[in-house]
Design a protein around this motif. Structure first.
Motif, PDB file in Angstrom:
ATOM      1  N   ILE A  71       0.833  -1.205   0.000  1.00  0.00           N
ATOM      2  CA  ILE A  71       0.000   0.000   0.000  1.00  0.00           C
ATOM      3  C   ILE A  71       0.867   1.254   0.000  1.00  0.00           C
ATOM      4  CG2 ILE A  71      -1.659   1.322   1.382  1.00  0.00           C
ATOM      5  CD1 ILE A  71      -2.885  -1.360   2.219  1.00  0.00           C
ATOM      6  N   GLY A  72       2.052   1.168   0.599  1.00  0.00           N
ATOM      7  CA  GLY A  72       2.964   2.299   0.561  1.00  0.00           C
ATOM      8  C   GLY A  72       3.329   2.683  -0.862  1.00  0.00           C
ATOM      9  N   PHE A  73       3.505   1.696  -1.741  1.00  0.00           N
ATOM     10  CA  PHE A  73       3.795   1.969  -3.149  1.00  0.00           C
ATOM     11  C   PHE A  73       2.568   2.575  -3.844  1.00  0.00           C
ATOM     12  CE2 PHE A  73       7.188  -1.008  -2.208  1.00  0.00           C
ATOM     13  CZ  PHE A  73       8.235  -0.549  -2.981  1.00  0.00           C
ATOM     14  N   VAL A  74       1.399   2.057  -3.518  1.00  0.00           N
ATOM     15  CA  VAL A  74       0.172   2.591  -4.110  1.00  0.00           C
ATOM     16  C   VAL A  74      -0.017   4.052  -3.728  1.00  0.00           C
ATOM     17  CG1 VAL A  74      -2.347   2.397  -4.158  1.00  0.00           C
ATOM     18  CG2 VAL A  74      -0.938   0.326  -4.187  1.00  0.00           C
ATOM     19  N   LEU A  75       0.285   4.389  -2.484  1.00  0.00           N
ATOM     20  CA  LEU A  75       0.149   5.776  -2.046  1.00  0.00           C
ATOM     21  C   LEU A  75       1.104   6.696  -2.805  1.00  0.00           C
ATOM     22  CD1 LEU A  75      -0.294   5.406   1.829  1.00  0.00           C
ATOM     23  CD2 LEU A  75      -2.004   6.115   0.148  1.00  0.00           C
ATOM     24  N   ARG A  76       2.245   6.184  -3.201  1.00  0.00           N
ATOM     25  CA  ARG A  76       3.163   6.988  -4.011  1.00  0.00           C
ATOM     26  C   ARG A  76       2.511   7.340  -5.352  1.00  0.00           C
ATOM     27  NH1 ARG A  76       6.633   3.583  -0.996  1.00  0.00           N
ATOM     28  NH2 ARG A  76       8.629   4.543  -0.388  1.00  0.00           N
ATOM     29  N   VAL A  77       1.859   6.360  -5.960  1.00  0.00           N
ATOM     30  CA  VAL A  77       1.166   6.600  -7.230  1.00  0.00           C
ATOM     31  C   VAL A  77       0.021   7.584  -7.030  1.00  0.00           C
ATOM     32  CG1 VAL A  77      -0.214   5.536  -9.052  1.00  0.00           C
ATOM     33  CG2 VAL A  77       1.820   4.374  -8.190  1.00  0.00           C
ATOM     34  N   VAL A  78      -0.732   7.424  -5.947  1.00  0.00           N
ATOM     35  CA  VAL A  78      -1.836   8.338  -5.647  1.00  0.00           C
ATOM     36  C   VAL A  78      -1.306   9.765  -5.487  1.00  0.00           C
ATOM     37  CG1 VAL A  78      -3.600   8.946  -3.955  1.00  0.00           C
ATOM     38  CG2 VAL A  78      -3.269   6.556  -4.603  1.00  0.00           C
ATOM     39  N   ALA A  79      -0.183   9.910  -4.799  1.00  0.00           N
ATOM     40  CA  ALA A  79       0.407  11.239  -4.615  1.00  0.00           C
ATOM     41  C   ALA A  79       0.778  11.863  -5.955  1.00  0.00           C
ATOM     42  CB  ALA A  79       1.636  11.147  -3.714  1.00  0.00           C
ATOM     43  N   GLY A  80       1.323  11.051  -6.862  1.00  0.00           N
ATOM     44  CA  GLY A  80       1.677  11.559  -8.185  1.00  0.00           C
ATOM     45  C   GLY A  80       0.466  12.031  -8.956  1.00  0.00           C
ATOM     46  N   ALA A  81      -0.647  11.312  -8.825  1.00  0.00           N
ATOM     47  CA  ALA A  81      -1.879  11.704  -9.511  1.00  0.00           C
ATOM     48  C   ALA A  81      -2.476  12.960  -8.889  1.00  0.00           C
ATOM     49  CB  ALA A  81      -2.887  10.559  -9.462  1.00  0.00           C
TER      50      ALA A  81
END
Length: 296
Positions: free
Chosen positions: A151-161
């Motif tokens: 989920i930490g990796f997913v949050l990185r993608v969410v932050a980029g979006a």
């Protein structure tokens, strides 16, 4: 016997502080740039700047979590055959007071930096809370620990979006989750294989055969969902599918034959073929998507 901080030269202590932040791990924050590429916003200088600011904030946030985790685990790390020598706190190269001061400075910089990217503040706050919970409780919970890392990796993608004010693609979400679950599973597999169940308490609940099934399922999911995304929404990216497949094969080769994988970052930086595959995949995506815009 561990050396005390008073006998450690200041230069060594300073180097230990830098190592405590684990700058080599910052490469994981490249996931923040995924929405920049797949939205086509990479053709706009303003969007590139916003994405880089978000990635920089995640570098600071991730370093803060590493320092916090090492503070929490210092006694356990001192009993570890490898970490007792390689971790700055556990080895005595950095005094605890310095580590706490560093964490305070990083938190202050992160708060000030968030003013330059307020849209990402909530995502970064969620990332910090998740990692605090991981350091204190979640890393001791079987399966939950693997999903927390992912989920930490997913949050990185969410932050980029969020930084670009574009919607998070459902394809990107599920593909990132599967890929991150694969990497997290391999990390646990290598920890179990290298140090047995003594490295982490949670490893008592795992076996290599079980984690291999987790990793295989996750890798298959990542490849499947990425391929479906390409075929249904981005046919121009068809040439990148073999690159993804080769990357998965190569990484698993490193795990089985070279005993890498406990640190995905070290595996990537230590293998030129894997590094070249990621570079070629990135260039191929930029070429195929130029100048298309819009996340499906």
């Amino acid at each position: 016997m561990h050396r005390t901080a008073t006998t450690t030269p200041p230069v060594t202590q300073l180097a230990g502080l830098i190592k405590l932040m684990r700058p080599r791990q910052w490469i994981k924050n490249a996931f923040v740039l995924a929405p920049l590429i797949f939205s086509g916003e990479f053709v706009r200088l303003e969007s590139v700047g916003a994405s880089l600011r978000a990635m920089l904030l995640f570098c600071i946030a991730s370093s803060l979590t590493y320092v916090f985790n090492d503070i929490c685990d210092v006694e356990r790390d001192r009993r570890h055959p490898v970490k007792s020598r390689t971790r700055p706190l556990a080895s005595g190269k950095v005094p605890m007071s310095w580590a706490i001061a560093l964490a305070s400075v990083l938190l202050g910089v992160l708060i000030i930096g968030s003013l330059a990217a307020p849209a990402c503040s909530l995502v970064i706050a969620a990332y910090l809370l998740l990692n605090i919970a991981y350091s204190v409780v979640l890393k001791h919970q079987p399966v939950v620990d693997i999903f927390t890392i992912a989920i930490g990796f997913v949050l990185r993608v969410v932050a980029g979006a969020v930084a670009l004010h574009v919607p998070v693609s459902s394809w990107m979400f599920i593909t990132t989750l599967c890929l991150a679950l694969y990497l997290a599973s391999i990390k646990r597999r290598q920890e179990l294989g290298s140090n047995g169940t003594g490295g982490r308490k949670v490893l008592d609940a795992y076996s290599i055969s079980l984690i291999d099934r987790y990793a295989g399922l996750s890798a298959m999911g990542a490849l499947l969902f990425y391929s479906l995304y390409v075929l249904s929404a981005r046919p121009a990216l068809a040439a990148t599918v073999p690159l993804v497949l080769f990357g998965l094969f190569r990484y698993w080769f490193l795990v089985e034959s070279q005993n890498d994988g406990e640190s995905p970052t070290e595996a990537l930086l230590g293998d030129w073929q894997l590094l070249a595959t990621v570079a070629v995949w990135t260039v191929a995506c930029l070429w195929a998507l130029w100048p298309r815009v819009g996340l499906p």
